[in-house]
Design a protein around this motif. Sequence first.
Motif, short mmCIF file in Angstrom:
data_model
loop_
_atom_site.label_atom_id
_atom_site.label_comp_id
_atom_site.label_asym_id
_atom_site.label_seq_id
_atom_site.Cartn_x
_atom_site.Cartn_y
_atom_site.Cartn_z
N ILE A 270 0.81 -1.22 0.00
CA ILE A 270 0.00 0.00 0.00
C ILE A 270 0.85 1.27 0.00
O ILE A 270 0.34 2.36 -0.16
CB ILE A 270 -0.93 0.04 1.22
CG1 ILE A 270 -0.13 0.18 2.52
CG2 ILE A 270 -1.85 -1.17 1.26
CD1 ILE A 270 -0.97 0.45 3.76
N GLY A 272 3.47 2.86 -1.78
CA GLY A 272 3.68 3.81 -2.87
C GLY A 272 5.03 4.48 -2.90
O GLY A 272 5.15 5.63 -3.37
N ARG A 283 0.92 -4.48 -7.38
CA ARG A 283 -0.37 -3.97 -6.93
C ARG A 283 -1.49 -4.76 -7.57
O ARG A 283 -1.33 -5.27 -8.68
CB ARG A 283 -0.52 -2.49 -7.35
CG ARG A 283 0.34 -1.53 -6.55
CD ARG A 283 0.03 -0.10 -6.91
NE ARG A 283 0.78 0.81 -6.04
CZ ARG A 283 0.42 2.05 -5.78
NH1 ARG A 283 -0.67 2.55 -6.33
NH2 ARG A 283 1.15 2.81 -4.98
N PRO A 284 -2.66 -4.82 -6.94
CA PRO A 284 -3.05 -4.28 -5.65
C PRO A 284 -2.71 -5.23 -4.51
O PRO A 284 -2.32 -6.38 -4.74
CB PRO A 284 -4.55 -4.10 -5.78
CG PRO A 284 -4.94 -5.23 -6.68
CD PRO A 284 -3.80 -5.39 -7.66
N ASN A 599 -0.79 6.72 1.44
CA ASN A 599 -0.81 5.32 1.03
C ASN A 599 -2.21 4.89 0.62
O ASN A 599 -3.20 5.58 0.87
CB ASN A 599 -0.24 4.43 2.14
CG ASN A 599 -1.14 4.35 3.36
OD1 ASN A 599 -2.27 3.88 3.29
ND2 ASN A 599 -0.64 4.81 4.50
N CYS A 600 -2.29 3.72 -0.01
CA CYS A 600 -3.55 3.24 -0.58
C CYS A 600 -4.66 3.11 0.46
O CYS A 600 -5.84 3.32 0.16
CB CYS A 600 -3.34 1.89 -1.26
SG CYS A 600 -2.20 1.92 -2.64
N ARG A 601 -4.29 2.72 1.66
CA ARG A 601 -5.29 2.52 2.70
C ARG A 601 -5.84 3.84 3.21
O ARG A 601 -7.00 3.94 3.61
CB ARG A 601 -4.69 1.70 3.85
CG ARG A 601 -5.70 1.16 4.83
CD ARG A 601 -5.07 0.10 5.73
NE ARG A 601 -4.96 -1.18 5.02
CZ ARG A 601 -4.15 -2.17 5.40
NH1 ARG A 601 -3.38 -2.01 6.46
NH2 ARG A 601 -4.12 -3.29 4.73
N CYS A 604 -7.25 6.36 -1.89
CA CYS A 604 -6.96 5.84 -3.23
C CYS A 604 -6.51 6.97 -4.13
O CYS A 604 -7.14 8.03 -4.18
CB CYS A 604 -8.20 5.16 -3.81
SG CYS A 604 -7.96 4.56 -5.50
N GLN A 605 -5.41 6.75 -4.86
CA GLN A 605 -4.86 7.76 -5.76
C GLN A 605 -5.22 7.52 -7.22
O GLN A 605 -4.73 8.22 -8.09
CB GLN A 605 -3.34 7.81 -5.60
CG GLN A 605 -2.87 8.14 -4.20
CD GLN A 605 -3.32 9.52 -3.74
OE1 GLN A 605 -3.31 10.47 -4.52
NE2 GLN A 605 -3.72 9.63 -2.48
N CYS A 607 -4.54 4.82 -9.28
CA CYS A 607 -3.38 4.36 -10.06
C CYS A 607 -3.79 3.51 -11.25
O CYS A 607 -3.02 3.36 -12.19
CB CYS A 607 -2.41 3.59 -9.17
SG CYS A 607 -2.98 1.95 -8.67
N ARG A 610 -7.63 -0.81 -10.07
CA ARG A 610 -8.99 -1.20 -9.70
C ARG A 610 -9.69 -1.95 -10.83
O ARG A 610 -10.64 -2.71 -10.60
CB ARG A 610 -9.81 0.03 -9.32
CG ARG A 610 -9.45 0.63 -7.98
CD ARG A 610 -10.32 1.83 -7.66
NE ARG A 610 -11.70 1.46 -7.47
CZ ARG A 610 -12.22 1.06 -6.30
NH1 ARG A 610 -11.46 0.97 -5.24
NH2 ARG A 610 -13.50 0.75 -6.21
N CYS A 617 -9.06 -3.84 -4.41
CA CYS A 617 -8.68 -2.54 -3.84
C CYS A 617 -9.55 -2.26 -2.62
O CYS A 617 -10.58 -2.90 -2.42
CB CYS A 617 -8.84 -1.44 -4.88
SG CYS A 617 -7.45 -1.33 -6.02
#
Length: 622
Positions: A270, A272, A283-284, A599-601, A604-605, A607, A610, A617
Amino acid sequence: MRKLALSDELLLSVEKPARYIGGEINEVIKDASRVDIRFCMCFPDVYEIGMSHLGIQILYDMFNRRDDIWCERVYSPWTDMDRLLREKQIPLFTLESQTPVKDMDFLGITIQYEMCYTNILQILDLSQIPLFAADRGEDCPIVIGGGPCTYNPEPIAEFFDMFYIGEGETVYYELMDLYKKIREEGGSRKDFLEQAAALPGIYIPAFYDVEYNEDGTLKSMAPNNPHAPARVVKQLVVDMRDTFYPEKPLVPFLKATQDRVVLEIQRGCIRGCRFCQAGMVYRPVRERDIEDLKQYAVKILENTGHDEISLSSLSSSDYTHLKELVYFLIEKFRQKDVNISLPSLRIDAFSLDVMSRVQDVKKSSLTFAPEAGSQRMRDVINKGLTEEVILEGAAEAFKGGWNKVKLYFMLGLPTETKEDMEGIAALANEVARVYYEVVPKEKRQGRVQVTSSTSFFIPKPFTPLQWASMFTKEQYLEKARTVNEAMKSQLNHKSLRYNWHEADVSVLEGVLARGDRRVSRGILDAYRRGCLFDSWSECFDNEKWMEAFAAQGIDVAFYNLRERSLEEVFPWDFIDTGVTKEFLKREWKRAMEGVVTPNCRAKCQGCGVRKFGGGVCFEGQS
């Protein structure tokens, strides 16, 4: 298929004959006359390293679950065996049956590190398989490449019939079924390759034409065969419960590099970090089920006799059920003296509590990976780690009885200044200071030891820093000298140690990591000049590599010393990892601005991963 007779004379003539005889615990032996496909799995390095690799163990188990496939193994023969095989003209053979590798249906090579490229040629050469895919006939095995280096396969593309892009549990069975079908129909090698090209994740280099611009950059890469897709999409396991995991892994005769049971707790990361290829291409994040992991741990330890288990992940602390799993293992194996290894942990109260219960404090050292000496530089690479957190973790560790700390950094990062380099020494000094501050004199077990190690940053494909330029060998060494001088000037310099990676190896790795098909000429030339086991310092010969590059017109500066434009076409752009190039460009710009991405948690950016679906995700995020 014939079986070779290994003579005692041959085995007694090499340093470690156990590397070549097979017969290990949990080895799979089948009747060759009762299987349809013979698959040889190869790790292009010595046995002790290859036997430590979890991916080989997973695929070995997966293939051998089928009655119609027999998967065997081969590793790179060390230089003594290499010489004997050539002198006596003995073709390289599999461990399980001593069958020549050239008689297999498939040779699958896992490619973990660019510095193993000449070992791949060694494997083909000793197996008496033509080095170039274009020269192989109907009687040659299909040579497949897999692993992290396939995210830029172009420098070695002409040596492979195909590459498998992604995680092996997804498409390999379908590929094997296709091979059986084509063979039963009397089809040719080309027939198989054409139909295989239509399978997801399969890349056939021969089916693509490459054009270059006048300035040497890549102009285009387009399919020349109607079966080949314009973009190859990586394959990944969506549901980690619906996959394979070896309950009876192979147990090596020799002490392997990682001599323990490996329990993979999750895939992906998560965090990045902008320099980390694994964090992007894997990822993911997909976690394994906690109850499955408990069962695997018990069964694998029973089936191997190992007394250590390692929890494998890019960032173990981010596994949701880590505390439950660790405490289960501690309680379950309390009476059996099973050691629990916890790599990739953040140093916090939980981690220290666990390590104090499963390790011998006097013998172990704690590892931190700040990656950069200054906060500015850590923000550039999106490390997400502050000096305050590092020092708090060190303080807790010292209070818990540790007095040895290892710190890992990178030199040569984009926008790096002299102050950033000197910050490495300053941070090491601060860690040492904390020890003397929090540990009373009467409780100290001698002087604290803080060992700082620096590698040289190498831009990797599919990372936000893939556009960055590198430096010359001399410039890298000057950076290391800057850090070394700064170390000597610190107040606690007697508690500090410093070492750095070989600069010439880093320069070469940079060329191989971002090279195109033209680089293959240099790899082949270097191999013919005697380059082999280039990841081993006692074998690496930089002079021969540079001579090979010069002879083949390969300009190191072109690949390493220029910053790429955001519009440049890369040799790996035909691969779809899920992470979009637009996201990577956005992260490159944020790096140049020193802006941190959550971070992903946390958030969400977007990326791109998904699109793989399956709830992989984090829910509730866009």
